[in-house]
Design an enzyme around this catalytic site. Structure first.
Site, short mmCIF file in Angstrom:
data_model
loop_
_atom_site.label_atom_id
_atom_site.label_comp_id
_atom_site.label_asym_id
_atom_site.label_seq_id
_atom_site.Cartn_x
_atom_site.Cartn_y
_atom_site.Cartn_z
N GLY A 194 0.79 -1.23 0.00
CA GLY A 194 0.00 0.00 0.00
C GLY A 194 0.81 1.26 0.00
O GLY A 194 0.25 2.36 0.05
N ASP A 231 -8.17 -7.06 -1.96
CA ASP A 231 -7.07 -7.16 -1.01
C ASP A 231 -7.64 -7.09 0.41
O ASP A 231 -7.48 -6.10 1.11
CB ASP A 231 -6.06 -6.04 -1.23
CG ASP A 231 -4.67 -6.40 -0.71
OD1 ASP A 231 -4.53 -7.50 -0.17
OD2 ASP A 231 -3.76 -5.58 -0.83
#
Length: 431
Positions: A115, A203
């Site tokens: 991320g 995710d």
């Protein structure tokens, strides 16, 4: 096509272990029995260990269509997995593939939950830790929703698709490696799930924990440092979520015999300057070479993480790891180790360069940078072509707290023409 002949893709031939012209018998596939468990998950029910084992076995045996895999993923994400379900899913994923065995009782590893664009600390941690003498066979992933994974960036410098025997030889020789985990048949269910997650942009945290820990356990790791970046536009946005995720990692790892340390780090902005395989590889090598222009944030974070891994060494006193890591980097030992790892894995003959088509995005007004959107930076880099086009990506020239002057001139990659500061450069490798 002629009668009595069947056409298959190369992927299907490889999966079945067949050669062209081989005789086959074709019949209708029976629906996998474990689909009943998937339906129960869709309805919000909790699944037990045997049900997850059956699902993982059928997925590994290629009995699920991608639509059915997507249904399982979405159901698990939307209805949630409790900590025992995550543990059972992790164990089931490990059971379907091979497990690497290493000499000694301490096999170190480091992983980031992702991320955060440009966060290529693993490519610095591995040579530092290996130069210290600890075993650190790093099996990395390719990008799922990011502009580059560690394997994508390392592939700029060296071969990353190594079979298990070659990996063993590299690690025995150099104490470390940086490879793609998909070639070693380690937790292959994870690779199949990722192949569906990637195009859908899925995710979920429970599946992420199972994915990460199953790969680490299958790779033979005994000690693991996990990096959880927290920021408004990072994958983990709030400290409370990071603490909950840390507890989940620690619980599952403890149940499965893996020693884990979780570090919560600053995820407010990208780490390093480049976002995209070639640009990130450039940043890594600048840090290893102690280049004065190397990204300071990438260097500091890598030293912090490497120090924590080094402190797994029973001969190192707690708190001394950072200084040891810094000495290894400053002395050039980390660079020498990285060069040997690259040679052992196979240095890439093809030389990748940043994309030749460039668009500069200047600051519209003067001021101070107060926020950077990680998601948008990653999205721009992917739109430019990363990670499939190695040279595509984004270069950030300003970070949080930096002053930006409104530009009146233009900027070339290596030199500035006119007035003003460079703040963002987009490299397009292909249109």
């Amino acid at each position: 096509m002629v009668p009595n002949e069947l056409g298959l893709s190369e992927e299907a031939l490889a999966a079945l272990g067949l050669e062209s012209g081989a005789p086959v018998r074709v019949c209708h596939a029976e629906p996998p029995v474990s689909m009943d468990a998937v339906r129960r998950k869709i309805e919000g029910e909790r699944l037990d260990a045997e049900q997850y084992l059956a699902i993982a076995r059928d997925i590994a045996d290629r009995r699920y269509a991608k639509m059915e895999i997507a249904a399982f993923l979405v159901a698990s994400g939307q209805t949630g997995l409790d900590r025992d379900e995550v543990m059972n899913l992790t164990r089931a994923m490990v059971a379907q593939g091979d497990r690497l065995q290493w000499p000694g009782d301490l096999v170190a590893d480091k992983h980031c939950v992702g991320g955060l664009p440009g966060n290529r600390t693993s490519m610095l941690v591995v040579p530092i830790v290996a130069a210290h003498g600890l075993l650190i066979p790093k099996t990395s992933s390719r990008a799922i929703t990011s502009p580059s994974g560690t394997a994508d960036t390392m592939e700029v410098l060296a071969e990353v698709e190594l079979p298990p025997q070659r990996l063993l030889a590299v690690v025995q020789q150099e104490r470390g490696a940086l490879i793609w985990g998909g070639t070693a048949n380690l937790a292959p269910v994870d690779d199949i799930l990722i192949s569906v997650e990637r195009p859908l942009g899925l995710d979920y945290q429970g599946q992420m924990v199972a994915s990460i820990l199953s790969k680490k356990i299958a790779a033979g790791s005994t000690h693991l440092v996990i990096d959880i970046p927290v920021g408004r536009s990072a994958k983990v946005r709030h400290m409370r979520d990071a603490l909950a995720l840390r507890k989940l990692f620690e619980y599952v790892a403890d149940c499965l015999g893996l020693f884990v340390q979780v570090i919560v780090t600053d995820g407010r902005q990208p780490i390093g300057r480049g976002i995209g395989p070639v640009l990130e590889a450039r940043d890594v090598m600048q840090v290893l070479r102690n280049d004065p222009g190397a990204p300071a944030d990438l260097r500091q974070k890598a030293l912090r993480l490497a120090g924590r891994v080094i402190e797994f060494d029973p001969d190192v006193r707690g708190g001394d790891g950072f200084d040891i890591a810094r000495d290894i980097l400053d002395s050039g030992r980390a660079l020498a180790k990285m060069e040997r790892i690259i040679e052992a894995q196979g240095r890439r003959e093809q030389r990748f360069e940043p994309g030749s088509l460039v668009r500069e995005v200047p600051a519209e007004t003067s001021g101070t940078v107060i926020a950077i959107d990680n998601y948008q930076m990653a999205r721009i880099a992917r739109m430019a072509g990363a990670p499939m086009d190695k040279g595509a990506g984004v270069d950030l020239f300003k970070k949080l707290g930096d002053h930006v002057d409104r530009r009146h001139g233009v900027v070339v990659r290596d030199r500035q023409v006119g007035r003003g500061d460079r703040d963002l450069l987009v490299d397009r490798g292909r249109v």
